[in-house]
Design a protein around this motif. Structure first.
Motif, mmCIF file in Angstrom:
data_model
loop_
_atom_site.group_PDB
_atom_site.id
_atom_site.type_symbol
_atom_site.label_atom_id
_atom_site.label_comp_id
_atom_site.label_asym_id
_atom_site.label_seq_id
_atom_site.Cartn_x
_atom_site.Cartn_y
_atom_site.Cartn_z
ATOM 1 N N GLY A 16 0.812 -1.205 0.000
ATOM 2 C CA GLY A 16 0.000 0.000 0.000
ATOM 3 C C GLY A 16 0.845 1.253 0.000
ATOM 4 N N GLU A 17 1.948 1.221 0.749
ATOM 5 C CA GLU A 17 2.835 2.383 0.809
ATOM 6 C C GLU A 17 3.439 2.694 -0.560
ATOM 7 N N GLU A 18 3.889 1.645 -1.254
ATOM 8 C CA GLU A 18 4.441 1.845 -2.596
ATOM 9 C C GLU A 18 3.360 2.371 -3.539
ATOM 10 N N ALA A 19 2.153 1.849 -3.407
ATOM 11 C CA ALA A 19 1.046 2.304 -4.253
ATOM 12 C C ALA A 19 0.767 3.789 -4.047
ATOM 13 N N LEU A 20 0.780 4.248 -2.798
ATOM 14 C CA LEU A 20 0.542 5.670 -2.531
ATOM 15 C C LEU A 20 1.624 6.537 -3.164
ATOM 16 N N ARG A 21 2.887 6.081 -3.086
ATOM 17 C CA ARG A 21 3.976 6.827 -3.738
ATOM 18 C C ARG A 21 3.748 6.892 -5.249
ATOM 19 N N LEU A 22 3.373 5.757 -5.852
ATOM 20 C CA LEU A 22 3.137 5.722 -7.297
ATOM 21 C C LEU A 22 1.945 6.591 -7.686
ATOM 22 N N LEU A 23 0.908 6.583 -6.867
ATOM 23 C CA LEU A 23 -0.256 7.420 -7.154
ATOM 24 C C LEU A 23 0.113 8.902 -7.123
ATOM 25 N N ASP A 24 1.046 9.264 -6.258
ATOM 26 C CA ASP A 24 1.509 10.653 -6.201
ATOM 27 C C ASP A 24 2.363 11.004 -7.418
ATOM 28 N N GLN A 25 3.095 10.014 -7.966
ATOM 29 C CA GLN A 25 4.040 10.257 -9.057
ATOM 30 C C GLN A 25 3.437 10.038 -10.435
ATOM 31 N N GLN A 26 2.606 9.020 -10.577
ATOM 32 C CA GLN A 26 2.105 8.599 -11.887
ATOM 33 C C GLN A 26 0.798 9.316 -12.220
ATOM 34 N N SER A 27 0.711 9.751 -13.448
ATOM 35 C CA SER A 27 -0.544 10.323 -13.891
ATOM 36 C C SER A 27 -0.643 10.107 -15.384
ATOM 37 N N PRO A 28 -1.736 9.721 -15.919
ATOM 38 C CA PRO A 28 -2.954 9.375 -15.216
ATOM 39 C C PRO A 28 -2.996 7.888 -14.832
ATOM 40 N N ILE A 29 -3.685 7.607 -13.779
ATOM 41 C CA ILE A 29 -4.034 6.236 -13.398
ATOM 42 C C ILE A 29 -5.554 6.195 -13.384
ATOM 43 N N ASP A 30 -6.115 5.253 -14.133
ATOM 44 C CA ASP A 30 -7.562 5.194 -14.284
ATOM 45 C C ASP A 30 -8.234 4.256 -13.289
ATOM 46 N N PHE A 31 -7.499 3.217 -12.875
ATOM 47 C CA PHE A 31 -8.059 2.206 -11.978
ATOM 48 C C PHE A 31 -7.045 1.843 -10.903
ATOM 49 N N LEU A 32 -7.535 1.573 -9.714
ATOM 50 C CA LEU A 32 -6.740 0.998 -8.640
ATOM 51 C C LEU A 32 -7.329 -0.378 -8.354
ATOM 52 N N VAL A 33 -6.534 -1.421 -8.570
ATOM 53 C CA VAL A 33 -6.942 -2.799 -8.285
ATOM 54 C C VAL A 33 -6.026 -3.287 -7.178
ATOM 55 N N THR A 34 -6.608 -3.606 -6.015
ATOM 56 C CA THR A 34 -5.770 -3.943 -4.870
ATOM 57 C C THR A 34 -6.265 -5.167 -4.116
ATOM 58 N N ASP A 35 -5.299 -5.937 -3.653
ATOM 59 C CA ASP A 35 -5.576 -7.023 -2.718
ATOM 60 C C ASP A 35 -6.074 -6.378 -1.430
ATOM 61 N N HIS A 36 -6.842 -7.125 -0.647
ATOM 62 C CA HIS A 36 -7.306 -6.566 0.627
ATOM 63 C C HIS A 36 -6.316 -6.834 1.756
ATOM 64 N N LEU A 37 -5.998 -8.113 1.985
ATOM 65 C CA LEU A 37 -5.150 -8.460 3.126
ATOM 66 C C LEU A 37 -3.679 -8.378 2.755
#
Length: 123
Positions: free
Chosen positions: A37-58
């Motif tokens: 999740g931490e890496e995903a947040l960094r990528l979301l801050d850096q990458q644009s555009p991202i159209d979908f977030l697909v994530t595992d829960h646990l």
């Protein structure tokens, strides 16, 4: 109908993440992978555009639901899909689009198409 758009895929299990990334690529999406999740947040801050977030829960340190909640503060309209091996996992918002593991490529494609259609209606 083939998919389109950029997907940020988050799963702490490399084999599952790789398999899901292959499915999404074959469905027509471009895929950016994150192992936490931490890496995903960094990528979301850096990458644009991202159209979908697909994530595992646990996942360790941050669940998929926590990741989505954190991200929605910055990108309230981002389309999301949460994937879980537990169909009724505690802590998953019932309003989130959800796919239960194991799943087939056709099921993943149907979920992604439904999310895209819903986003187009509400966006």
């Amino acid at each position: 109908m083939p998919g389109s758009g950029a997907v940020l895929l988050v799963d702490d299990e490399a084999l599952v993440r790789s398999s899901t990334a292959d499915m999404l690529t074959e469905l027509g999406y471009s895929v950016i992978e994150a192992e936490s999740g931490e890496e995903a947040l960094r990528l979301l801050d850096q990458q644009s555009p991202i159209d979908f977030l697909v994530t595992d829960h646990l996942m360790p340190r941050m669940t998929g639901t926590q990741l989505i909640a954190e991200d929605r503060r910055k990108r309230p309209g981002l389309s999301v899909l949460i994937i879980s091996g537990y169909s009724e996992a505690e802590g998953i918002d019932p309003l989130l689009s959800r796919l239960t593991k194991p799943f087939r490529q056709a099921e993943l494609g149907q979920c992604m198409a439904a999310i895209a259609a819903s986003s187009a209606l509400h966006g």
